[in-house]
Design an enzyme around this catalytic site. Structure first.
Site, mmCIF file in Angstrom:
data_model
loop_
_atom_site.group_PDB
_atom_site.id
_atom_site.type_symbol
_atom_site.label_atom_id
_atom_site.label_comp_id
_atom_site.label_asym_id
_atom_site.label_seq_id
_atom_site.Cartn_x
_atom_site.Cartn_y
_atom_site.Cartn_z
ATOM 1 N N GLU A 1 0.877 -1.172 0.000
ATOM 2 C CA GLU A 1 0.000 0.000 0.000
ATOM 3 C C GLU A 1 0.916 1.224 0.000
ATOM 4 O O GLU A 1 1.823 1.304 0.829
ATOM 5 C CB GLU A 1 -0.882 -0.003 1.260
ATOM 6 C CG GLU A 1 -1.843 1.163 1.237
ATOM 7 C CD GLU A 1 -2.777 1.237 2.439
ATOM 8 O OE1 GLU A 1 -2.693 0.372 3.327
ATOM 9 O OE2 GLU A 1 -3.578 2.194 2.467
ATOM 10 N N ARG B 1 5.330 -13.209 9.511
ATOM 11 C CA ARG B 1 5.997 -11.948 9.197
ATOM 12 C C ARG B 1 7.361 -11.886 9.880
ATOM 13 O O ARG B 1 7.607 -12.556 10.871
ATOM 14 C CB ARG B 1 5.125 -10.751 9.554
ATOM 15 C CG ARG B 1 4.782 -10.627 11.016
ATOM 16 C CD ARG B 1 3.770 -9.517 11.266
ATOM 17 N NE ARG B 1 4.324 -8.213 11.012
ATOM 18 C CZ ARG B 1 3.821 -7.348 10.115
ATOM 19 N NH1 ARG B 1 2.775 -7.647 9.402
ATOM 20 N NH2 ARG B 1 4.381 -6.167 9.952
ATOM 21 N N LYS C 1 4.638 0.801 8.978
ATOM 22 C CA LYS C 1 4.728 2.082 8.272
ATOM 23 C C LYS C 1 4.046 3.180 9.057
ATOM 24 O O LYS C 1 4.505 4.318 9.090
ATOM 25 C CB LYS C 1 4.047 1.964 6.902
ATOM 26 C CG LYS C 1 4.891 1.311 5.841
ATOM 27 C CD LYS C 1 4.191 1.412 4.489
ATOM 28 C CE LYS C 1 3.799 0.071 3.967
ATOM 29 N NZ LYS C 1 2.454 -0.088 3.507
HETATM 30 P P1 ATP Z 1 2.734 -1.951 7.546
HETATM 31 O O1 ATP Z 1 1.867 -2.236 8.724
HETATM 32 O O2 ATP Z 1 4.141 -1.691 7.912
HETATM 33 O O3 ATP Z 1 2.153 -0.907 6.656
HETATM 34 P P2 ATP Z 1 1.620 -3.824 5.795
HETATM 35 O O4 ATP Z 1 1.636 -5.304 5.837
HETATM 36 O O5 ATP Z 1 0.332 -3.144 6.056
HETATM 37 O O6 ATP Z 1 2.761 -3.317 6.737
HETATM 38 P P3 ATP Z 1 1.720 -3.513 2.962
HETATM 39 O O7 ATP Z 1 2.151 -2.343 2.201
HETATM 40 O O8 ATP Z 1 0.288 -3.868 2.935
HETATM 41 O O9 ATP Z 1 2.208 -3.277 4.453
HETATM 42 O O10 ATP Z 1 2.623 -4.773 2.640
HETATM 43 C C1 ATP Z 1 3.026 -5.214 1.382
HETATM 44 C C2 ATP Z 1 3.463 -6.646 1.544
HETATM 45 O O11 ATP Z 1 4.544 -6.749 2.449
HETATM 46 C C3 ATP Z 1 2.324 -7.491 2.094
HETATM 47 O O12 ATP Z 1 2.209 -8.658 1.312
HETATM 48 C C4 ATP Z 1 2.758 -7.789 3.504
HETATM 49 O O13 ATP Z 1 2.298 -9.029 3.925
HETATM 50 C C5 ATP Z 1 4.283 -7.750 3.407
HETATM 51 N N1 ATP Z 1 4.890 -7.413 4.693
HETATM 52 C C6 ATP Z 1 4.739 -6.290 5.412
HETATM 53 N N2 ATP Z 1 5.405 -6.347 6.573
HETATM 54 C C7 ATP Z 1 6.032 -7.546 6.594
HETATM 55 C C8 ATP Z 1 6.892 -8.215 7.529
HETATM 56 N N3 ATP Z 1 7.246 -7.644 8.685
HETATM 57 N N4 ATP Z 1 7.344 -9.444 7.202
HETATM 58 C C9 ATP Z 1 6.997 -10.014 6.040
HETATM 59 N N5 ATP Z 1 6.198 -9.459 5.120
HETATM 60 C C10 ATP Z 1 5.708 -8.234 5.385
HETATM 61 MG MG MG Z 2 -1.069 -1.914 5.530
#
Ligand code: ATP
Ligand code: MG
Length: 551
Positions: free
Chosen positions: A35, A260, A270
């Site tokens: 995102e 994760r 983020k």
């Molecule tokens: P954040 O909470 O930091 O925004 P998110 O999962 O909401 O993390 P996205 O932008 O939706 O962030 O993530 C893009 C991809 O990265 C998704 O497929 C998510 O599962 C993966 N991802 C994010 N954080 C991790 C992590 N700590 N370990 C492994 N994969 C991750």
């Molecule tokens: Mg997110």
């Protein structure tokens, strides 16, 4: 099927191998779906390495897709930063997509659901919806809106789309099962109203699809075969499959969850990282203290070290936390044989070598990297005045202190033995200068064996030394528990950045941003690309030399 073996064995790889063997798929397609609501962090790297790595290994393809269904939080700045970071890690996406480009198709599929009696427009407020939803122990209650006619639902959804309702006044829900033990299936919301401008579609839409509905459609539209996500989404898998089936998508992507990446002392969200930026605890998303890919890059991490770290931490299902020292281990390993080695004095103390001829400058030969003789040698000047590290002198040393103290002799790295003869202090009693003598017989590389000294210290010749600023980092969050909680801003380490001013060898003049070096005894450093100018060298310490960490 050729295997390039870029990932170690894991359960996702086994699923892919089986799917290719059985003929379920001829080619695998994965995607990385961030995102654009912030910069990528090391957790995202894990997902990038897994998705691109698996596709590479089986000659498949990986798309970069921006999951931009939430107009309020998303921005084009983040889109550009994410593209840069994925490329920097060394991956090339097959196709670049925006979920927002599928809004029309998603809308049409929602109309299809309504026509099939599988979706309805809800009048209840958000609070009421929550109340009706029930709990893990109690089934939910059906909403009065649930039995609306298809015609009425179509008309109301059209009105939603045309902007005839305010935010929150109506939502579209999937009609699944209000008594399902899986709460995600209790008529989840699939569209909401948001009168806001979207970074890609502008004001074209005022209704936006929810993640649980949008994501499976995005995957299916692109023909993704294996949709890899983190375990928090396990309970959403039945909804994922429901959406793909009921919306009559041709492709049937398979959602697979993995654990994760969590790293000690590291904020991995983020949203929280954005708070550190917005509240100015750090100097932007690429501050070297940030666990963002841009921060790690500016600190001096190489893409190779990050990719290796992501591979070596494995792929599993269970919760785990990886020690941040493992990441540090891989950057040391990567730079050990690549980085030139040189001397820097971070906190200088002047030394005058009283028996060294006045006006004489001698050039000494020094290896660039003692472990890689092919890297050759460099020339370093020596004269009567040099700088050494303040810590390398003590007036009253404890036992086993082998560096400089009155009457003691040490080796100057790449040069001669010097002996401390006199200590000069200012009026306040601070040591401001050391007077030494040197022994011309003891030159490095000449095979002198007359006597031994226990300490070797580094130094820089004073008249030609290049002034430099050194930035030394500590974790932003010291207390692991507190990095997890919401009050983490109260626990930011006030000493996470120390700036000191010292000197580097004259041959460092003209070093450019992102040059990586090992400073003898101090660790690995990177020339800071943001603060270094033609007149001023600024170095970020990537990592110190030693650690007790064992892999
Ligand atoms: P954040 O909470 O930091 O925004 P998110 O999962 O909401 O993390 P996205 O932008 O939706 O962030 O993530 C893009 C991809 O990265 C998704 O497929 C998510 O599962 C993966 N991802 C994010 N954080 C991790 C992590 N700590 N370990 C492994 N994969 C991750
Ligand atoms: Mg997110």
């Amino acid at each position: 099927m050729e295997s390039n073996n870029t990932t170690s064995s894991n359960f996702i790889k086994n699923i892919i191998i089986d799917d290719l063997k059985s003929g379920k798929h001829k080619e695998i397609i994965t995607r990385f779906p961030p995102e654009p609501n912030g910069y990528l962090h090391i957790g995202h790297a894990k997902s990038i390495v897994l998705n691109f790595g698996l596709a590479d290994e089986f000659n498949g393809r990986t798309n970069l897709r921006f999951d931009d269904t939430n107009p309020l939080k998303e921005d084009i700045e983040y889109v550009e930063a994410i593209k840069e970071d994925v490329s920097w890690l060394g991956y090339e996406w097959e196709e670049l997509h925006f979920a927002s480009n599928y809004f029309s198709e998603m809308y049409e599929r929602a109309v299809l659901l309504i026509k099939k009696g599988l979706a309805y427009v809800e009048d209840l407020s958000a609070d009421e919806i929550r109340e009706y939803r029930g709990t893990l122990k109690e089934p939910g209650k059906e909403s009065p809106s649930r039995n609306r006619s298809i015609e009425e639902n179509l008309a109301l959804f059209d009105q939603m789309k045309n902007g005839e309702f305010k935010n929150g006044e109506k939502v579209l829900r999937a009609k699944i099962d209000m008594s399902s033990p899986n709460i995600n299936l209790r008529d989840p919301i699939i569209y909401r109203i948001s009168h806001s401008t979207h970074h890609n579609t502008g004001d074209e839409w005022c209704i936006y699809p929810m993640y649980g509905y949008a994501h499976p459609l995005e995957d299916a539209i692109e023909g993704v075969t294996h949709s890899i996500c983190t375990v928090e989404f396990e309970d959403q898998r039945p909804l994922y499959n429901w959406v793909v089936e009921k919306c009559e998508m041709d492709a049937k992507p398979q959602q697979i969850e993995f654990a994760r990446l969590n790293v000690t002392n590291t904020i991995m969200s983020k949203r929280k990282l954005k708070m550190l930026v917005d509240e100015k605890f750090v100097d932007g998303w690429d501050d070297p203290r940030m666990p963002t890919l841009s921060g790690l890059r500016r600190k001096g991490y190489t893409p190779e070290s990050i990719v290796t770290f992501c591979r070596e931490t494995g792929v599993g299902k269970g919760y785990g936390v990886v020690d941040v020292q493992m990441l540090e281990h891989f950057i040391r390993e990567d730079l050990k044989l690549k980085a030139p080695r040189t001397m820097a004095v971070l906190k200088p103390l002047k030394v005058v070598i009283t028996n060294y001829p006045e006006g004489q400058v001698e050039m000494l030969d020094a290896e660039i990297n003692s472990e890689v003789p092919e890297m050759g040698t460099r020339q370093i000047p020596l004269s009567r005045e040099i700088y050494i590290e303040q810590d390398d002198f003590m007036e009253d040393p404890p036992k086993k202190y082998f560096r400089l103290f009155p009457g003691n002799e040490v080796r100057l790295k790449h040069a001669y033995f010097i002996k401390c003869e006199e200590v000069i202090k200012d009026n306040a009693g601070e040591v401001v200068e050391i007077r030494c003598t040197y022994d011309p017989e003891t030159k490095s590389g000449t095979g002198f064996t007359g006597r031994k000294v226990k300490g070797t210290i580094h130094w820089v010749e004073a008249s030609q030394a290049q002034p430099a600023e050194f930035r030394l980092y500590e974790p932003l969050i010291l207390d692991e528990e507190k990095a997890e909680g919401e009050s983490f801003l109260d626990n930011v380490n006030p000493n996470s950045l120390e700036i000191v001013n010292g000197f580097v060898e004259p041959n460092m003049k003209g070093a450019k941003g992102q040059d990586k070096l090992q400073f003898f005894r101090h660790g690995y450093f990177n020339v800071d690309p943001k603060h270094t100018t033609d007149d001023k060298l600024v170095f970020n310490r990537i990592v110190s030399l030693k650690s007790s960490f064992k892999l």
